[in-house]
Design a protein around this motif. Sequence first.
Motif, PDB file in Angstrom:
ATOM      1  N   MET A   1      49.853  45.010  55.853  1.00  0.00           N
ATOM      2  CA  MET A   1      48.498  44.711  55.479  1.00  0.00           C
ATOM      3  C   MET A   1      48.378  43.203  55.344  1.00  0.00           C
ATOM      4  SD  MET A   1      46.358  46.202  52.263  1.00  0.00           S
ATOM      5  CE  MET A   1      47.094  47.768  52.522  1.00  0.00           C
ATOM      6  N   SER A   2      47.359  42.628  55.964  1.00  0.00           N
ATOM      7  CA  SER A   2      47.182  41.190  55.881  1.00  0.00           C
ATOM      8  C   SER A   2      46.156  40.852  54.814  1.00  0.00           C
ATOM      9  CB  SER A   2      46.757  40.639  57.247  1.00  0.00           C
ATOM     10  OG  SER A   2      45.572  41.258  57.681  1.00  0.00           O
ATOM     11  N   ALA A   3      46.158  39.604  54.406  1.00  0.00           N
ATOM     12  CA  ALA A   3      45.189  39.130  53.423  1.00  0.00           C
ATOM     13  C   ALA A   3      44.275  38.134  54.099  1.00  0.00           C
ATOM     14  CB  ALA A   3      45.898  38.480  52.238  1.00  0.00           C
ATOM     15  N   ILE A   4      43.052  38.045  53.622  1.00  0.00           N
ATOM     16  CA  ILE A   4      42.103  37.106  54.195  1.00  0.00           C
ATOM     17  C   ILE A   4      41.617  36.182  53.097  1.00  0.00           C
ATOM     18  CG2 ILE A   4      40.141  38.670  53.914  1.00  0.00           C
ATOM     19  CD1 ILE A   4      39.008  37.570  56.499  1.00  0.00           C
ATOM     20  N   ALA A   5      41.632  34.908  53.364  1.00  0.00           N
ATOM     21  CA  ALA A   5      41.154  33.943  52.385  1.00  0.00           C
ATOM     22  C   ALA A   5      39.984  33.140  52.928  1.00  0.00           C
ATOM     23  CB  ALA A   5      42.284  33.005  51.978  1.00  0.00           C
ATOM     24  N   VAL A   6      39.901  32.998  54.252  1.00  0.00           N
ATOM     25  CA  VAL A   6      38.807  32.249  54.861  1.00  0.00           C
ATOM     26  C   VAL A   6      38.298  33.015  56.066  1.00  0.00           C
ATOM     27  CG1 VAL A   6      39.627  29.988  54.116  1.00  0.00           C
ATOM     28  CG2 VAL A   6      40.390  30.901  56.288  1.00  0.00           C
ATOM     29  N   ALA A  79      43.637  41.036  63.364  1.00  0.00           N
ATOM     30  CA  ALA A  79      44.345  41.970  64.237  1.00  0.00           C
ATOM     31  C   ALA A  79      44.724  43.267  63.531  1.00  0.00           C
ATOM     32  CB  ALA A  79      45.599  41.305  64.795  1.00  0.00           C
ATOM     33  N   SER A  80      44.849  43.246  62.232  1.00  0.00           N
ATOM     34  CA  SER A  80      45.279  44.401  61.457  1.00  0.00           C
ATOM     35  C   SER A  80      44.143  45.406  61.281  1.00  0.00           C
ATOM     36  CB  SER A  80      45.754  43.921  60.084  1.00  0.00           C
ATOM     37  OG  SER A  80      46.084  45.002  59.253  1.00  0.00           O
ATOM     38  N   ASP A  81      44.498  46.666  60.984  1.00  0.00           N
ATOM     39  CA  ASP A  81      43.509  47.700  60.691  1.00  0.00           C
ATOM     40  C   ASP A  81      43.045  47.668  59.238  1.00  0.00           C
ATOM     41  OD1 ASP A  81      43.602  48.623  63.282  1.00  0.00           O
ATOM     42  OD2 ASP A  81      44.978  50.261  62.834  1.00  0.00           O
ATOM     43  N   HIS A  82      43.812  47.025  58.382  1.00  0.00           N
ATOM     44  CA  HIS A  82      43.492  46.915  56.960  1.00  0.00           C
ATOM     45  C   HIS A  82      43.784  45.500  56.501  1.00  0.00           C
ATOM     46  CE1 HIS A  82      44.065  51.268  57.378  1.00  0.00           C
ATOM     47  NE2 HIS A  82      43.180  51.351  56.396  1.00  0.00           N
ATOM     48  N   THR A  93      41.207  46.612  49.146  1.00  0.00           N
ATOM     49  CA  THR A  93      41.641  46.891  50.505  1.00  0.00           C
ATOM     50  C   THR A  93      40.433  47.252  51.359  1.00  0.00           C
ATOM     51  OG1 THR A  93      43.779  47.659  49.716  1.00  0.00           O
ATOM     52  CG2 THR A  93      43.132  48.324  51.939  1.00  0.00           C
ATOM     53  N   PHE A  94      40.322  46.607  52.490  1.00  0.00           N
ATOM     54  CA  PHE A  94      39.231  46.825  53.444  1.00  0.00           C
ATOM     55  C   PHE A  94      39.802  47.422  54.716  1.00  0.00           C
ATOM     56  CE2 PHE A  94      37.139  44.252  50.492  1.00  0.00           C
ATOM     57  CZ  PHE A  94      35.802  44.122  50.794  1.00  0.00           C
ATOM     58  N   THR A  95      39.020  48.256  55.368  1.00  0.00           N
ATOM     59  CA  THR A  95      39.362  48.843  56.660  1.00  0.00           C
ATOM     60  C   THR A  95      38.614  48.074  57.736  1.00  0.00           C
ATOM     61  OG1 THR A  95      39.632  51.009  55.627  1.00  0.00           O
ATOM     62  CG2 THR A  95      39.332  50.967  58.022  1.00  0.00           C
ATOM     63  N   VAL A  96      39.333  47.699  58.785  1.00  0.00           N
ATOM     64  CA  VAL A  96      38.736  46.936  59.878  1.00  0.00           C
ATOM     65  C   VAL A  96      38.317  47.888  60.980  1.00  0.00           C
ATOM     66  CG1 VAL A  96      39.135  45.118  61.591  1.00  0.00           C
ATOM     67  CG2 VAL A  96      40.133  44.917  59.295  1.00  0.00           C
ATOM     68  N   ILE A  99      31.951  47.365  65.404  1.00  0.00           N
ATOM     69  CA  ILE A  99      30.562  47.799  65.546  1.00  0.00           C
ATOM     70  C   ILE A  99      30.048  47.101  66.801  1.00  0.00           C
ATOM     71  CG2 ILE A  99      28.253  47.818  64.530  1.00  0.00           C
ATOM     72  CD1 ILE A  99      30.224  49.492  62.948  1.00  0.00           C
ATOM     73  N   ALA A 100      29.650  47.871  67.798  1.00  0.00           N
ATOM     74  CA  ALA A 100      29.320  47.335  69.129  1.00  0.00           C
ATOM     75  C   ALA A 100      28.366  46.145  69.074  1.00  0.00           C
ATOM     76  CB  ALA A 100      28.757  48.440  70.015  1.00  0.00           C
ATOM     77  N   GLN A 101      27.302  46.220  68.307  1.00  0.00           N
ATOM     78  CA  GLN A 101      26.299  45.161  68.297  1.00  0.00           C
ATOM     79  C   GLN A 101      26.688  43.969  67.416  1.00  0.00           C
ATOM     80  OE1 GLN A 101      25.896  48.419  67.557  1.00  0.00           O
ATOM     81  NE2 GLN A 101      23.911  49.177  68.211  1.00  0.00           N
ATOM     82  N   VAL A 102      27.774  44.105  66.637  1.00  0.00           N
ATOM     83  CA  VAL A 102      28.122  43.093  65.646  1.00  0.00           C
ATOM     84  C   VAL A 102      29.505  42.499  65.872  1.00  0.00           C
ATOM     85  CG1 VAL A 102      28.413  42.681  63.164  1.00  0.00           C
ATOM     86  CG2 VAL A 102      26.640  44.237  63.958  1.00  0.00           C
ATOM     87  N   GLY A 103      30.462  43.308  66.290  1.00  0.00           N
ATOM     88  CA  GLY A 103      31.844  42.862  66.423  1.00  0.00           C
ATOM     89  C   GLY A 103      32.715  43.516  65.369  1.00  0.00           C
ATOM     90  N   ARG A 104      33.849  42.902  65.101  1.00  0.00           N
ATOM     91  CA  ARG A 104      34.776  43.459  64.114  1.00  0.00           C
ATOM     92  C   ARG A 104      34.278  43.173  62.703  1.00  0.00           C
ATOM     93  NH1 ARG A 104      39.502  45.503  65.715  1.00  0.00           N
ATOM     94  NH2 ARG A 104      40.780  44.801  63.991  1.00  0.00           N
ATOM     95  N   ILE A 105      34.337  44.210  61.874  1.00  0.00           N
ATOM     96  CA  ILE A 105      33.958  44.081  60.477  1.00  0.00           C
ATOM     97  C   ILE A 105      35.075  44.674  59.622  1.00  0.00           C
ATOM     98  CG2 ILE A 105      31.487  44.211  60.979  1.00  0.00           C
ATOM     99  CD1 ILE A 105      31.605  47.102  59.729  1.00  0.00           C
ATOM    100  N   ALA A 106      35.127  44.237  58.386  1.00  0.00           N
ATOM    101  CA  ALA A 106      36.013  44.838  57.393  1.00  0.00           C
ATOM    102  C   ALA A 106      35.115  45.441  56.329  1.00  0.00           C
ATOM    103  CB  ALA A 106      36.944  43.790  56.792  1.00  0.00           C
ATOM    104  N   SER A 107      35.388  46.693  55.944  1.00  0.00           N
ATOM    105  CA  SER A 107      34.540  47.361  54.968  1.00  0.00           C
ATOM    106  C   SER A 107      35.366  48.075  53.910  1.00  0.00           C
ATOM    107  CB  SER A 107      33.589  48.348  55.660  1.00  0.00           C
ATOM    108  OG  SER A 107      34.320  49.293  56.387  1.00  0.00           O
ATOM    109  N   CYS A 108      34.784  48.139  52.721  1.00  0.00           N
ATOM    110  CA  CYS A 108      35.391  48.822  51.578  1.00  0.00           C
ATOM    111  C   CYS A 108      34.333  49.774  51.019  1.00  0.00           C
ATOM    112  CB  CYS A 108      35.806  47.801  50.530  1.00  0.00           C
ATOM    113  SG  CYS A 108      36.545  48.506  49.042  1.00  0.00           S
TER     114      CYS A 108
END
Length: 170
Positions: A1-6, A79-82, A93-96, A99-108
């Motif tokens: 699982m990766s972390a995102i800061a920026v 690149a990760s799924d979470h 924890t967010f799931t990646v 969304i076709a019209q938006v691109g990759r999103i992370a959601s919780c």
Amino acid sequence: MSAIAVQPAGDPITDPVAWGERLAAAYRDIGARTMRELPIYHDALDVEAIGFQQMQGNIVGIVVTPWFMNVVTPADGVASDHLQIHFPAGAFTFTVSEIAQVGRIASCSLFSPMFEFADMDAARAAAQAASAELMTACADDQQRVNGLGKTGSVIDRRAFLRGSLTESAR
């Protein structure tokens, strides 16, 4: 699982409200095409982007739909799924996904399905409260700042953000 800061690399996204509205438009389309006939679709609700703002170089906000309420952030370049995202209220924890019209999103996920909300006003109020709680320091940190003892009763922020709106004794 990766972390995102920026904000991950890719096209810069500078307007959080516009990005949230683009995401809401994509979910309106998804709702009309594929979700409306499913038993988890709550007809009293609409799709709405709530509280989209910048947080430490990222866009974050809550999207309400008739079938879920999620905290969402762009995830282009992830690149990760979470992944873990750190908020003042704690790490979640967010799931990646894509969304076709938006691109990759992370959601919780906060709520799913949405039948506990009588109407859009109630769902909007819960989303606004959750957004405010995300940006507030953990209950333990807040208690130390406020000088509350172990007998003080506070809303457990992590439980609130996970959909449990009960109070806990500290």
